[in-house]
Design an enzyme around this catalytic site. Structure first.
Site, short mmCIF file in Angstrom:
data_model
loop_
_atom_site.label_atom_id
_atom_site.label_comp_id
_atom_site.label_asym_id
_atom_site.label_seq_id
_atom_site.Cartn_x
_atom_site.Cartn_y
_atom_site.Cartn_z
N MET A 102 -9.14 7.85 -1.07
CA MET A 102 -10.06 8.24 0.02
C MET A 102 -10.63 9.61 -0.28
O MET A 102 -9.91 10.52 -0.70
CB MET A 102 -9.29 8.31 1.34
CG MET A 102 -8.60 7.02 1.70
SD MET A 102 -7.73 7.20 3.26
CE MET A 102 -6.90 5.62 3.36
N HIS B 293 -0.85 -1.39 -4.34
CA HIS B 293 -2.18 -1.08 -3.79
C HIS B 293 -2.31 0.44 -3.66
O HIS B 293 -1.52 1.09 -2.98
CB HIS B 293 -2.30 -1.77 -2.43
CG HIS B 293 -3.65 -1.72 -1.81
ND1 HIS B 293 -4.68 -2.56 -2.17
CD2 HIS B 293 -4.16 -0.92 -0.83
CE1 HIS B 293 -5.75 -2.29 -1.44
NE2 HIS B 293 -5.47 -1.29 -0.63
N ASP C 181 -6.45 -6.57 3.97
CA ASP C 181 -5.87 -5.23 4.01
C ASP C 181 -6.07 -4.60 5.38
O ASP C 181 -7.21 -4.41 5.82
CB ASP C 181 -6.57 -4.39 2.93
CG ASP C 181 -6.08 -2.95 2.85
OD1 ASP C 181 -5.08 -2.61 3.48
OD2 ASP C 181 -6.73 -2.17 2.11
N ASP D 235 -4.64 3.40 -2.56
CA ASP D 235 -5.76 3.70 -1.66
C ASP D 235 -6.35 5.07 -1.93
O ASP D 235 -5.73 6.09 -1.60
CB ASP D 235 -5.27 3.65 -0.20
CG ASP D 235 -5.09 2.25 0.30
OD1 ASP D 235 -6.04 1.45 0.22
OD2 ASP D 235 -3.98 1.95 0.80
N MET E 282 -11.39 -6.24 4.66
CA MET E 282 -10.66 -5.25 5.46
C MET E 282 -10.45 -5.78 6.87
O MET E 282 -11.38 -6.26 7.52
CB MET E 282 -11.46 -3.94 5.55
CG MET E 282 -11.57 -3.14 4.27
SD MET E 282 -10.00 -2.59 3.59
CE MET E 282 -9.34 -1.59 4.92
N HIS F 131 -7.97 0.66 -4.68
CA HIS F 131 -8.94 0.45 -3.60
C HIS F 131 -9.70 1.75 -3.39
O HIS F 131 -9.16 2.70 -2.80
CB HIS F 131 -8.18 0.01 -2.34
CG HIS F 131 -9.04 -0.20 -1.13
ND1 HIS F 131 -8.51 -0.34 0.13
CD2 HIS F 131 -10.39 -0.31 -0.98
CE1 HIS F 131 -9.49 -0.52 0.99
NE2 HIS F 131 -10.64 -0.49 0.35
N MET G 46 -12.04 3.92 -1.58
CA MET G 46 -12.78 4.15 -0.32
C MET G 46 -13.53 5.47 -0.51
O MET G 46 -13.20 6.49 0.10
CB MET G 46 -11.78 4.21 0.85
CG MET G 46 -11.23 2.84 1.21
SD MET G 46 -9.77 2.92 2.25
CE MET G 46 -8.53 3.15 0.99
N SER H 269 0.86 -1.19 0.00
CA SER H 269 0.00 0.00 0.00
C SER H 269 0.89 1.23 0.00
O SER H 269 1.56 1.54 0.99
CB SER H 269 -0.90 0.02 1.23
OG SER H 269 -1.48 1.31 1.34
C1 DX5 Z 1 -6.56 1.59 5.07
C2 DX5 Z 1 -6.03 1.23 3.71
C3 DX5 Z 1 -4.90 0.31 3.77
C4 DX5 Z 1 -3.70 0.85 4.51
C5 DX5 Z 1 -2.96 -0.30 5.08
O1 DX5 Z 1 -7.72 2.28 4.93
O2 DX5 Z 1 -7.03 0.64 2.90
O3 DX5 Z 1 -4.52 -0.15 2.48
O4 DX5 Z 1 -2.83 1.60 3.71
O5 DX5 Z 1 -1.95 0.17 5.89
P1 DX5 Z 1 -1.25 -0.76 6.97
O6 DX5 Z 1 -0.68 -1.91 6.25
O7 DX5 Z 1 -0.24 0.14 7.57
O8 DX5 Z 1 -2.33 -1.18 7.95
ZN ZN Z 2 -6.41 -0.37 1.03
#
Ligand code: DX5
Ligand code: ZN
Length: 216
Positions: free
Chosen positions: A36, A32, A175, A34, A137, A66, A68, A7
């Site tokens: 948001m 990955h 994840d 992410d 998750m 991903h 979100m 990630s």
């Molecule tokens: C959280 C993300 C993850 C995050 C994981 O909302 O979807 O992908 O980056 O980070 P770690 O591995 O540090 O928990």
């Molecule tokens: Zn993620």
């Protein structure tokens, strides 16, 4: 051997291309990404232009996007054009899952669906035939560096059993809070793909961290 999807939320954004190349050279098969929106989750990360730059600068990367975000449907085409290999959205988002899946397929990307810790695995069962990847998750989405929630393990096991019972072949991804201690629990429960952010990019030797997780 597990598939590793680092990630890049935990990477150094000043050197994002280099961080991606390092992870791929170390054996990561995906990256990955992410996304948001500050609405579906209480945080804002990065979006389409950042993916477009990375896709151009790191053409060998397979981007596991991903989303979100509350309204994934409106953004599928933009992320696909920017270089997404797989687009993963939340079952809890506001859009019709069937419409989002159709848009992802029409855009030429692999399909992924994700559930938050409070959503039971069974909520995914109606969609499994249409999925290339299922993401469970193991933290509340929104931030890297959180503690792994073991309730994800039973969900992985249930989804693996359901996959086998129906003769399907989607990948099972986990994840959140995945590190050297929790990764073996995840693979034992059925995870094929491990997402890890802080366990890789905050490690003293990120390449070694990728290798160690892959060997789990
Ligand atoms: C959280 C993300 C993850 C995050 C994981 O909302 O979807 O992908 O980056 O980070 P770690 O591995 O540090 O928990
Ligand atoms: Zn993620």
């Amino acid at each position: 051997m597990a598939i590793i999807s680092p990630s890049i939320l935990s990477a150094d954004f000043c050197r994002l291309g280099d961080e991606c190349r390092l992870a791929l050279d170390a054996g990561a098969e995906m990256l990955h990404f992410d996304v948001m929106d500050g609405h579906f989750v209480p945080n804002i990360s990065f979006g389409v232009p950042v993916l477009a730059s990375l896709h151009k600068g790191v053409p060998s990367g397979f981007f596991d996007v991903h989303l979100m975000i509350s309204r994934p449907l409106s953004y599928v085409d933009a992320f696909a054009k920017a270089g997404a290999g797989l687009i993963n959205f939340h079952l809890e988002s506001e859009d019709d899952p069937a419409a989002v899946l159709a848009a992802i397929r029409a855009a030429g990307c692999k399909t992924g669906m994700t559930i938050k810790p409070g959503t039971p695995a069974g909520a995914l069962y109606p969609w499994l035939e249409q999925l290339d990847l299922v993401l469970v998750m193991s933290v509340e989405p929104g931030f890297g560096g959180q503690k792994f929630l073991p309730s994800a393990l039973d969900k992985l096991a249930a989804l693996k059993a359901e996959r086998q019972a129906r003769g399907l072949d989607f990948l099972l991804e986990v994840d959140g809070g995945v590190n050297a201690e929790t990764a073996p629990l995840c693979t034992a429960a059925g995870a094929d793909v491990l997402v890890a952010g802080s366990a890789i990019f905050a490690a003293a030797d990120p390449a070694a961290a990728v290798g160690a997780l892959a060997a789990v």
